[in-house]
Scaffold this active site. Structure first.
Site, PDB file in Angstrom:
ATOM      1  N   HIS A 105       0.773  -1.244   0.000  1.00  0.00           N
ATOM      2  CA  HIS A 105       0.000   0.000   0.000  1.00  0.00           C
ATOM      3  C   HIS A 105       0.816   1.314   0.000  1.00  0.00           C
ATOM      4  O   HIS A 105       0.791   2.078  -0.954  1.00  0.00           O
ATOM      5  CB  HIS A 105      -0.919   0.047   1.221  1.00  0.00           C
ATOM      6  CG  HIS A 105      -1.866  -1.084   1.346  1.00  0.00           C
ATOM      7  ND1 HIS A 105      -2.972  -1.245   0.552  1.00  0.00           N
ATOM      8  CD2 HIS A 105      -1.889  -2.139   2.208  1.00  0.00           C
ATOM      9  CE1 HIS A 105      -3.649  -2.326   0.911  1.00  0.00           C
ATOM     10  NE2 HIS A 105      -3.010  -2.891   1.912  1.00  0.00           N
TER      11      HIS A 105
HETATM   12  C1  BDR Z   1      -3.275   1.195   4.998  1.00  0.00           C
HETATM   13  O1  BDR Z   1      -3.601   0.785   6.328  1.00  0.00           O
HETATM   14  C2  BDR Z   1      -2.437   0.414   7.014  1.00  0.00           C
HETATM   15  O2  BDR Z   1      -2.607  -0.840   7.610  1.00  0.00           O
HETATM   16  C3  BDR Z   1      -1.337   0.358   6.023  1.00  0.00           C
HETATM   17  O3  BDR Z   1      -0.109   0.778   6.604  1.00  0.00           O
HETATM   18  C4  BDR Z   1      -1.777   1.302   4.939  1.00  0.00           C
HETATM   19  O4  BDR Z   1      -1.387   2.615   5.219  1.00  0.00           O
HETATM   20  C5  BDR Z   1      -3.876   0.207   4.012  1.00  0.00           C
HETATM   21  O5  BDR Z   1      -5.274   0.211   4.106  1.00  0.00           O
END
Ligand code: BDR
Ligand code: CA
Length: 331
Positions: free
Chosen positions: A250
């Protein structure tokens, strides 16, 4: 991107395994100058997030200002950090940590953002990859912030892709929906890198092993350990990842967008966030701007956000690999 164009970035983060991946990409990339790291609750408590940011930078031989920011959401009840995704320590439950000496900058994260923006008007990009309370607080401290920052890039939200904390909500937005709605309506140059693209890019665990074996360095060993834990979660969740262990990267995509925006297909739209109820945390984009809806809150007065809708997945992975395999740890 022309390597002579060095981008000054404040990294607003809740490390977090994919946050760590993104940080090391930013430190390794010749066009990115991380001028500060601001931390928030999210994947871990804010105290742990700040401690992880200090640790990750120290073991990569960097001393970058790190501040501690918001501890809780603005209005909604605080949740419990997802230790089953990132580990109780946010870095896949590291068995031990070496002693390091980097110290916190005493300012709050919001104050740091405001100070840096005022001192470098038009020069700072803010890459925000956690809940958005630090940005919202900074906006309250300095209403001119949108004109003082060069650009804001967030990892969060989704337009067409199902959510990851509810059928419609992405975690960072859901964690503080009121702060997020303020950020989407503030009027800065804003790009949203959400699940529409981050769910298209799977980084394989074997790549992190290759990077660790290449460098034989505590920073890349730590990243490999953290990604192994994080990949177990994603491999258990999605069949297409289980076949070849790996994970969604992500937060990394926020920095990839910064340096190689041509890897993404963009759509402009006005975004609002559902702050209450079953759809809490949903990012809703008006894709029919020519309709004058009777519902308030969707007028042309709302600012536009650039939304990443499609991505060249192979291009992102190749860029990540080439960047991390470079000589960034030898300084
Ligand atoms: C986002 O949520 C967090 O768990 C990750 O670091 C990322 O920023 C993904 O949905
Ligand atoms: Ca994050």
């Amino acid at each position: 991107m022309d390597t002579s164009t060095l981008r000054k970035v404040i990294y607003d983060t809740d490390p977090g395994v994919d946050d760590a991946m993104a940080l090391y990409f930013a430190l390794a990339h010749p066009c990115i100058d991380v001028v500060g790291i601001t931390t928030t609750f999210g994947n871990v408590t804010v105290e742990q997030a700040a401690s992880n940011a200090l640790y990750l930078t120290a073991i990569a031989n960097r001393n970058i200002p790190v501040t501690q920011g918001v501890k809780t959401p603005w209005f909604r009840a605080p949740g419990t950090p997802p230790d089953f995704i990132h580990g109780g320590d946010g870095l896949g439950n590291l068995p031990s940590r070496v002693a390091t000496s980097n110290q916190l900058d005493p300012r709050t994260s919001a104050q740091f953002i405001v100070d840096m923006a005022r001192a470098n008007p038009g020069e700072i990009t803010l890459a925000a990859v956690g809940p958005l309370g630090n940005l919202a607080t900074a906006l309250k401290l300095e209403p001119l912030l949108p004109s003082l920052l060069q650009e804001v890039i967030i990892m969060g939200g989704s337009v067409m892709e199902p959510g990851n904390v509810s059928p419609v909500a992405e975690a960072n937005i859901w964690n503080d929906p009121h702060a997020a709605d303020l950020v989407f309506t503030a009027g800065w140059k804003l790009t949203m890198v959400g699940l529409d693209v981050t769910h298209r890019v799977v980084t394989e665990l074997s790549l992190f092993k290759k990077i660790a074996e290449h460098h034989r360095h505590i920073a890349t060993d730590t990243l490999h350990h953290a990604v192994a834990f994080y990949s177990t979660f994603y491999s258990g969740l999605h069949k297409h990842i289980a076949q070849t262990p790996g994970c969604f990267a992500h937060d990394l995509l926020a920095f990839i967008y910064l340096v190689n925006p041509e890897l993404f297909t963009l759509e402009n739209g006005r975004i609002r966030v559902a702050t209450e109820g079953l759809a809490q945390g949903q990012t809703m984009m008006n894709r029919r701007d020519y309709i004058d809806y009777p519902q308030a809150g969707w007028g042309q007065g709302q600012p536009l956000t650039q939304v990443c809708m499609q991505v060249d997945s192979a291009g992102c992975i190749a860029l990540f690999e080439n960047t991390l395999m470079g000589s960034w740890l030898e300084q």
